[in-house]
Design an enzyme around this catalytic site. Structure first.
Site, PDB file in Angstrom:
ATOM      1  N   ASP A 205     -25.748 -17.241  64.207  1.00  0.00           N
ATOM      2  CA  ASP A 205     -27.017 -16.803  64.409  1.00  0.00           C
ATOM      3  C   ASP A 205     -27.969 -17.591  63.304  1.00  0.00           C
ATOM      4  OD1 ASP A 205     -26.087 -16.146  61.797  1.00  0.00           O
ATOM      5  OD2 ASP A 205     -26.400 -13.952  62.294  1.00  0.00           O
TER       6      ASP A 205
ATOM      7  N   ASP B 253     -31.306 -14.440  66.032  1.00  0.00           N
ATOM      8  CA  ASP B 253     -30.633 -14.986  64.755  1.00  0.00           C
ATOM      9  C   ASP B 253     -30.613 -13.963  63.609  1.00  0.00           C
ATOM     10  OD1 ASP B 253     -33.329 -14.427  63.310  1.00  0.00           O
ATOM     11  OD2 ASP B 253     -34.402 -16.330  64.095  1.00  0.00           O
ATOM     12  N   HIS B 254     -30.299 -14.545  62.280  1.00  0.00           N
ATOM     13  CA  HIS B 254     -29.737 -13.513  61.453  1.00  0.00           C
ATOM     14  C   HIS B 254     -30.692 -12.455  61.020  1.00  0.00           C
ATOM     15  CE1 HIS B 254     -26.774 -12.906  58.476  1.00  0.00           C
ATOM     16  NE2 HIS B 254     -27.521 -12.935  57.605  1.00  0.00           N
TER      17      HIS B 254
ATOM     18  N   ASP C 281     -42.239 -15.277  64.561  1.00  0.00           N
ATOM     19  CA  ASP C 281     -41.147 -15.100  65.746  1.00  0.00           C
ATOM     20  C   ASP C 281     -41.932 -14.329  66.732  1.00  0.00           C
ATOM     21  OD1 ASP C 281     -39.356 -15.216  67.769  1.00  0.00           O
ATOM     22  OD2 ASP C 281     -37.803 -14.203  66.684  1.00  0.00           O
TER      23      ASP C 281
ATOM     24  N   SER D 268     -25.709  -8.375  56.802  1.00  0.00           N
ATOM     25  CA  SER D 268     -25.255  -9.703  56.311  1.00  0.00           C
ATOM     26  C   SER D 268     -24.103  -9.118  55.213  1.00  0.00           C
ATOM     27  CB  SER D 268     -26.277 -10.527  55.653  1.00  0.00           C
ATOM     28  OG  SER D 268     -25.937 -11.556  55.459  1.00  0.00           O
TER      29      SER D 268
ATOM     30  N   ASP E 213     -38.729 -12.392  60.299  1.00  0.00           N
ATOM     31  CA  ASP E 213     -39.426 -13.724  60.915  1.00  0.00           C
ATOM     32  C   ASP E 213     -40.725 -13.185  61.342  1.00  0.00           C
ATOM     33  OD1 ASP E 213     -40.178 -16.122  61.656  1.00  0.00           O
ATOM     34  OD2 ASP E 213     -38.510 -16.503  62.947  1.00  0.00           O
TER      35      ASP E 213
ATOM     36  N   ASP F 220     -33.370 -11.348  62.717  1.00  0.00           N
ATOM     37  CA  ASP F 220     -34.064 -10.638  63.753  1.00  0.00           C
ATOM     38  C   ASP F 220     -33.689  -9.188  63.638  1.00  0.00           C
ATOM     39  OD1 ASP F 220     -35.507 -12.527  64.784  1.00  0.00           O
ATOM     40  OD2 ASP F 220     -34.208 -13.343  66.105  1.00  0.00           O
TER      41      ASP F 220
END
Length: 680
Positions: free
Chosen positions: A600, A638-639, A649, A408, A646, A641
């Site tokens: 994402d 997603d962001h 998930d 990020s 998460d 993963d």
């Protein structure tokens, strides 16, 4: 259960060791007249048992050592009496075995005619005398030993009939102990060394006679003192200086006890000669490092993981947040380490600007007190200096590189750091010229070839609508900064990385005064923070200030967790998207610019692939420098993963996450062949 060790006594080519062994065994048997003259009865008893009992010596010797410091002379007397009763059979058996072992050597050495005094004088003159010199004059000692053997057997029989009476007669008086001659001290020390020789023989039975001769080249200097070696598990005989002090000194007993304890803990008494060095080298080669050194990892350059916005390391994070690098699925850094990759987790500000975070990252790696720069501090109104880092790579300099992997916002921070290393900060240079004072080496520039590769995961290189539309709103910023203010109290371990703005309570400051001071902080109206840098405007400003380095390998990884809506061109969040990102994912999915909608959950695909103003290409097996290598978009990722945060998930498994990071780390190792300046 105590181990029963078997020992073999080495035969030396010149016969010196065998003769010496036989002599000492005879002299020590049963505590005959020669043994009575030795100093400290407690030690004499231990040495006698050591020389006579090869199979059972460990059990009885340990028991004597435990009693040594807590008993008086009367207790030593009782112990000696008990041992004399058992020494008869043991002594006869050992003498018989010793005679067999040394029969051949004794025939070759009958010409030796020097007495014990000559032996001591000759060894004092020449500490490095050859074993053949020691052979001289031992014949008389052997004859004396035979007499001692007879005396020992007679004393043993007398001890069976009347232990108490004969024990007192056999014990030397205090005055006789003080008159102990130097030769008996030599015998006492030699007995301990003989046992140590057998231990070395057990460990290294293949040593040749020449090496054995060197190891047993003793030095019986009267001024020797026992000292333990610092670096080797061997004790040099040259370290025995000053051990044999005057027997009249009141501290003699303690000195002897300490000396024997050190001799017991030593592997063998040796001189610092070639044989000793060879043994020491072998011992060091056999040692296993518990922590792998840099040269033992797959990667030559360490991997540094750089977290993004609202990221923390475990020691300073709020308890509600999961472990940043791996969540509950795995510890990414630890897994890399266990699989042969040297890696670190950087600890920098969670909400600071890319500039402040880049400076902190530099000091995290290099070590030292953070210096944000005098010009920068004056421009934005916060403190110039921050926390102090120990440093994970203190020798970090041109030619000594690292791999930087940013998730990020961490990817933007890395790019800012590389720009400062290579080109410095012109504002800081000019400010220092005008106002004087110190300037950080980081701001001087000319520090190229310190980064091997830059890898970004879901990085908003061109900003994100999430920050434009929500994150940069005054209300959102106020809430986040208020939380940071609350956790900034002096009793909190949580660190939001905003101490330079005053969001950290001072030790002697009341909480009320702290809150009042924070209200006056320039943070509330500044652009020098992460919220602004994540906007498309802030990211564009960073893109203008940074450039590609032709010596660095660049690569990006991008995720996507949205799908096209049924009745429109908008993007909707997938069902398995990290729940907190569903709102922002749908918000970005309806952006005015259609090319920005696929995302994402936090970052658009188009923003994560590469900076708009910098060169890029599709990633292939061919590694390239100085250009962004864009990997294929990972659908249904997603962001978070990429970092496994998460835990709910079920689509993205631990095995998949582990495989991704192993592949990434292996890729970094391959780049070193291209970026290693030593090979170029």
């Amino acid at each position: 259960m105590k181990s029963q060790n078997k020992y073999s006594i080495r035969k030396f080519s010149v016969g010196a060791s065998s003769i010496l062994i036989a002599t000492l065994l005879f002299l020590s048997g049963g505590q005959a007249q020669a043994a009575e003259k030795q100093v400290n009865m407690g030690n004499s008893q231990e040495d006698t048992v050591t020389a006579q009992s090869i199979g059972d010596q460990q059990t009885r010797e340990n028991a004597n050592y435990q009693r040594e410091n807590g008993v008086d002379e009367q207790q030593h007397t009782e112990n000696l009496t008990k041992n004399l009763h058992n020494d008869k059979t043991i002594s006869e058996e050992n003498h018989r075995k010793t005679d067999d072992l040394n029969k051949d050597q004794l025939k070759d050495d009958k010409k030796s005619s020097l007495n014990n005094k000559n032996i001591q004088r000759d060894t004092t003159k020449n500490n490095n005398a050859n074993p053949s010199d020691v052979n001289q004059g031992l014949e008389q000692a052997i004859n004396d030993g035979k007499q001692s053997k007879v005396a020992s057997q007679q004393q043993s029989k007398e001890a069976d009939n009347s232990q108490d009476s004969n024990a007192n007669n056999n014990l030397p008086s205090q005055s006789r102990i003080k008159e102990a001659p130097s030769l008996n001290k030599l015998d006492q020390t030699s007995q301990r060394e003989i046992v140590n020789e057998t231990e070395i023989e057990k460990v290294q039975p293949q040593q040749n006679n020449q090496a054995n001769d060197k190891i047993t080249n003793y030095n019986f200097n009267n001024e020797q003192e026992v000292k333990p070696q610092k670096d080797e598990k061997t004790l040099s005989v040259s370290d025995l200086k000053n051990n044999q002090k005057s027997p009249v000194e009141p501290t003699k007993d303690n000195d002897k006890k300490n000396g024997l304890n050190l001799l017991k803990s030593s592997a063998v008494a040796t001189l610092p000669n070639k044989g000793t060095k060879e043994l020491t080298a072998k011992a060091k080669d056999d040692q296993t490092n518990k922590v792998a050194k840099q040269g033992q990892y797959k990667n030559q350059d360490p991997i540094v993981l750089v977290h993004g916005f609202n990221g923390f390391t475990d020691d300073i994070n709020p308890s509600v947040l999961a472990h940043y690098w791996g969540g509950n699925k795995m510890n990414i850094r630890q897994d890399l380490e266990e699989n042969g990759y040297k890696a670190y987790e950087a600890s920098i500000s969670a909400f600071g600007s890319n500039y402040d975070r880049a400076v902190e990252l530099y000091y995290y790696i290099k070590g030292g007190r953070v210096d944000y720069g005098a010009a920068h501090a004056a421009k934005y109104g916060h403190e110039r200096y921050g926390k102090t880092y120990e440093g994970i790579y203190k020798d970090w300099k041109p030619g000594q590189k690292v791999h930087l992997v940013g998730h990020s916002m961490g990817g933007q921070t890395i790019r800012q750091l590389e720009e400062l290393l290579r080109n410095g900060n012109r504002e800081e240079i000019e400010y220092q010229k005008k106002h004087g004072g110190e300037i950080s080496p980081l701001f001087k520039g000319n520090h190229d070839n310190m980064i091997s590769s830059i890898t970004t995961l879901g990085t908003p290189h061109n900003g994100t609508h999430a920050s434009d539309l929500a994150g940069n709103e005054a209300l959102v910023r106020q809430i986040v900064f208020d939380i940071g203010k609350m956790f900034g109290n002096k009793n909190s371990r949580v660190d939001f990385g905003l101490a330079q703005w005053g969001l950290k309570q001072k030790p002697n400051e009341s909480y009320i005064d702290y809150v009042k001071r924070v209200k006056q902080s320039n943070l509330w109206k500044s652009k020098d923070n992460g919220f602004y840098d994540l906007t498309r405007e802030g990211a564009t400003d960073l893109n203008r200030k940074t450039s590609l380095n032709p010596n660095i390998v660049y690569k990006t990884y991008t995720g996507e967790a949205t799908h096209k809506a049924l009745n429109s061109d908008r993007q909707k969040a997938d069902l398995n998207m990290f729940f907190p990102f569903v709102i922002t994912g749908n918000l970005i999915g309806k952006a005015t610019e259609k090319e920005w909608r696929e995302n994402d959950g936090l970052v658009s695909v188009i923003s994560s692939q590469h900076p708009f103003n910098q060169a890029y290409t599709k990633a292939t097996d061919k590694i390239q420098k100085g250009i962004w290598q864009v990997t294929p978009t990972k659908h249904d990722w997603d962001h978070v993963d990429f970092v496994g945060q998460d835990s709910s998930d079920t689509v993205r498994t631990r095995e998949e996450l582990q495989d991704f990071w192993h592949h990434l780390a292996d890729d970094l190792v391959k780049t070193e062949k291209l970026t290693d300046t030593k090979q170029a």
